[in-house]
Structures are given as structure tokens and as C-alpha cells.
Motif scaffolding. Structure first.
Motif, PDB file in Angstrom:
ATOM      1  N   TYR A 125     134.242 -33.360 -24.618  1.00  0.00           N
ATOM      2  CA  TYR A 125     133.023 -34.266 -24.285  1.00  0.00           C
ATOM      3  C   TYR A 125     132.711 -34.417 -22.939  1.00  0.00           C
ATOM      4  CZ  TYR A 125     132.704 -35.846 -29.224  1.00  0.00           C
ATOM      5  OH  TYR A 125     132.897 -35.835 -30.543  1.00  0.00           O
ATOM      6  N   ARG A 126     131.639 -35.139 -22.422  1.00  0.00           N
ATOM      7  CA  ARG A 126     131.285 -35.330 -20.988  1.00  0.00           C
ATOM      8  C   ARG A 126     130.508 -36.870 -20.925  1.00  0.00           C
ATOM      9  NH1 ARG A 126     127.307 -30.506 -19.024  1.00  0.00           N
ATOM     10  NH2 ARG A 126     125.547 -30.948 -20.141  1.00  0.00           N
ATOM     11  N   GLN A 127     130.779 -37.449 -19.968  1.00  0.00           N
ATOM     12  CA  GLN A 127     130.062 -38.731 -19.631  1.00  0.00           C
ATOM     13  C   GLN A 127     129.511 -38.692 -18.187  1.00  0.00           C
ATOM     14  OE1 GLN A 127     131.898 -42.141 -21.318  1.00  0.00           O
ATOM     15  NE2 GLN A 127     129.911 -43.228 -21.224  1.00  0.00           N
ATOM     16  N   ALA A 128     128.442 -38.720 -18.182  1.00  0.00           N
ATOM     17  CA  ALA A 128     127.547 -38.840 -16.788  1.00  0.00           C
ATOM     18  C   ALA A 128     127.323 -40.362 -16.541  1.00  0.00           C
ATOM     19  CB  ALA A 128     126.579 -38.061 -16.620  1.00  0.00           C
ATOM     20  N   PRO A 129     127.412 -40.674 -15.235  1.00  0.00           N
ATOM     21  CA  PRO A 129     127.044 -42.210 -14.883  1.00  0.00           C
ATOM     22  C   PRO A 129     125.913 -42.755 -15.565  1.00  0.00           C
ATOM     23  CG  PRO A 129     127.759 -40.964 -13.010  1.00  0.00           C
ATOM     24  CD  PRO A 129     127.424 -39.983 -13.946  1.00  0.00           C
ATOM     25  N   GLY A 130     125.924 -43.960 -16.343  1.00  0.00           N
ATOM     26  CA  GLY A 130     124.725 -44.523 -16.952  1.00  0.00           C
ATOM     27  C   GLY A 130     124.409 -43.887 -18.253  1.00  0.00           C
ATOM     28  N   LYS A 131     125.014 -42.799 -18.722  1.00  0.00           N
ATOM     29  CA  LYS A 131     124.828 -42.246 -19.794  1.00  0.00           C
ATOM     30  C   LYS A 131     125.829 -42.157 -20.863  1.00  0.00           C
ATOM     31  CE  LYS A 131     121.641 -38.703 -17.848  1.00  0.00           C
ATOM     32  NZ  LYS A 131     121.330 -37.282 -17.757  1.00  0.00           N
ATOM     33  N   GLN A 132     125.549 -41.857 -22.105  1.00  0.00           N
ATOM     34  CA  GLN A 132     126.688 -41.816 -23.309  1.00  0.00           C
ATOM     35  C   GLN A 132     127.138 -40.650 -23.175  1.00  0.00           C
ATOM     36  OE1 GLN A 132     124.390 -42.533 -27.097  1.00  0.00           O
ATOM     37  NE2 GLN A 132     124.772 -44.620 -26.967  1.00  0.00           N
ATOM     38  N   ARG A 133     128.563 -40.966 -23.796  1.00  0.00           N
ATOM     39  CA  ARG A 133     129.421 -39.657 -23.832  1.00  0.00           C
ATOM     40  C   ARG A 133     128.779 -38.928 -24.887  1.00  0.00           C
ATOM     41  NH1 ARG A 133     135.823 -40.818 -24.484  1.00  0.00           N
ATOM     42  NH2 ARG A 133     135.382 -42.180 -22.611  1.00  0.00           N
ATOM     43  N   GLU A 134     128.767 -37.601 -24.449  1.00  0.00           N
ATOM     44  CA  GLU A 134     128.189 -36.458 -25.442  1.00  0.00           C
ATOM     45  C   GLU A 134     129.331 -35.239 -25.666  1.00  0.00           C
ATOM     46  OE1 GLU A 134     124.730 -34.632 -23.588  1.00  0.00           O
ATOM     47  OE2 GLU A 134     125.970 -33.912 -21.910  1.00  0.00           O
ATOM     48  N   LEU A 135     128.914 -34.755 -26.848  1.00  0.00           N
ATOM     49  CA  LEU A 135     129.847 -33.552 -27.220  1.00  0.00           C
ATOM     50  C   LEU A 135     129.336 -32.543 -26.238  1.00  0.00           C
ATOM     51  CD1 LEU A 135     131.976 -32.249 -29.124  1.00  0.00           C
ATOM     52  CD2 LEU A 135     129.844 -31.638 -30.479  1.00  0.00           C
ATOM     53  N   VAL A 136     130.374 -31.692 -25.745  1.00  0.00           N
ATOM     54  CA  VAL A 136     130.026 -30.310 -25.135  1.00  0.00           C
ATOM     55  C   VAL A 136     130.137 -29.193 -26.077  1.00  0.00           C
ATOM     56  CG1 VAL A 136     130.504 -28.730 -23.036  1.00  0.00           C
ATOM     57  CG2 VAL A 136     130.421 -31.483 -22.948  1.00  0.00           C
ATOM     58  N   ALA A 137     131.425 -29.272 -26.501  1.00  0.00           N
ATOM     59  CA  ALA A 137     131.972 -27.952 -27.437  1.00  0.00           C
ATOM     60  C   ALA A 137     133.300 -28.336 -28.212  1.00  0.00           C
ATOM     61  CB  ALA A 137     132.310 -26.946 -26.546  1.00  0.00           C
ATOM     62  N   ALA A 138     133.331 -27.812 -29.500  1.00  0.00           N
ATOM     63  CA  ALA A 138     134.427 -28.118 -30.302  1.00  0.00           C
ATOM     64  C   ALA A 138     134.942 -26.708 -30.890  1.00  0.00           C
ATOM     65  CB  ALA A 138     133.892 -28.934 -31.348  1.00  0.00           C
ATOM     66  N   ILE A 139     136.269 -26.844 -31.341  1.00  0.00           N
ATOM     67  CA  ILE A 139     136.719 -25.548 -31.768  1.00  0.00           C
ATOM     68  C   ILE A 139     137.709 -26.097 -33.019  1.00  0.00           C
ATOM     69  CG2 ILE A 139     138.632 -25.627 -30.080  1.00  0.00           C
ATOM     70  CD1 ILE A 139     138.507 -22.557 -30.314  1.00  0.00           C
ATOM     71  N   SER A 140     137.504 -25.581 -34.139  1.00  0.00           N
ATOM     72  CA  SER A 140     138.338 -25.937 -35.308  1.00  0.00           C
ATOM     73  C   SER A 140     139.687 -25.420 -35.215  1.00  0.00           C
ATOM     74  CB  SER A 140     137.540 -25.502 -36.636  1.00  0.00           C
ATOM     75  OG  SER A 140     137.749 -24.177 -36.625  1.00  0.00           O
ATOM     76  N   SER A 141     140.593 -25.673 -36.021  1.00  0.00           N
ATOM     77  CA  SER A 141     141.774 -25.038 -36.057  1.00  0.00           C
ATOM     78  C   SER A 141     141.730 -23.678 -36.335  1.00  0.00           C
ATOM     79  CB  SER A 141     142.716 -26.215 -37.258  1.00  0.00           C
ATOM     80  OG  SER A 141     142.155 -25.904 -38.548  1.00  0.00           O
TER      81      SER A 141
END
Length: 123
Positions: free
Chosen positions: A37-53
């Protein structure tokens, strides 16, 4: 005790590359889904990428074709290769883990978080 330790952040010029790493301990890594995830100043945390098992990956539209998530179940580490970086990629990047893929793709349902690593992209 679960620990997720990110590394690899830093300052890079636009168009450059960085590789983030997240070393996990205290969980059965191979059985867990992982995400960035990432969070920029003043913004909500957002999903960038995910990987399953099992290795299935998902990406935010804003990073498709530029970022690649991967995992090494021997080293208990998940990676985020970031290419063609843009100033809008500047944020604190967080590693996340959870027992199910559908839980790590929703920030409110993430079970474990890392402490974050700063990525700054200059124009």
C-alpha cells in the motif's frame, strides 16, 4: 510476534527505478497473501499491488505496466519492483499481510502492517 520490515525506499528522479523489500517473520509466509500500500500526504492509504499465496497478482490501475510484485517463499520476502517512477508515486509505502487474498486488498481488513518506507520521486 509478527514483524514486517520494509526496506529499499529513497529518493529517485522521475523515470528511475526502486525495489522495495518486505521481510516477514512470525507468520507462515507461504500461506499468507501479501500486499503493498502507499499513502501520500493528505491522502488515504491506497492499495498498490497484492499477491496471493498462490502467486496471483493484482495492481492498481495507476501502476500497471510499471510496478511488479513478487514473493520469495524461501526468504519470506515480498518485493515491489517500481520502474518509470513518477512524482505522483511519492508516498510512504507499507507492506501488508493476511491469511486471505480478499482481506489484504482492503486496507480495513489487513491483519498485519509494516512500519513503512518513504519513496520520493523528484521531477
Amino acid at each position: 510476534q509478527v514483524q514486517l520490515v520494509e526496506s529499499g525506499g529513497g529518493l529517485v528522479q522521475a523515470g528511475g527505478s526502486l525495489r522495495l523489500s518486505c521481510a516477514a517473520s512470525g507468520i507462515i509466509f507461504s500461506s499468507n497473501a501479501m500486499a503493498w500500500y502507499r499513502q501520500a500526504p493528505g491522502k488515504q492509504r491506497e492499495l498498490v499491488a497484492a499477491i496471493s499465496s498462490g502467486g496471483t497478482t493484482d495492481y492498481a490501475d495507476s501502476v500497471k505496466g510499471r510496478f511488479t510484485i513478487s514473493r520469495d517463499n524461501v526468504k519470506n520476502t515480498v518485493y515491489l519492483q517500481m520502474n518509470s517512477l513518477k512524482p505522483e508515486d511519492t508516498a510512504v509505502y507499507y507492506c501488508a499481510a493476511g491469511p486471505l487474498h480478499r482481506t489484504v486488498v482492503t486496507s480495513a481488513r489487513v491483519k498485519y502492517w509494516g512500519q513503512g518506507t518513504q519513496v520520493t520521486v523528484s521531477s
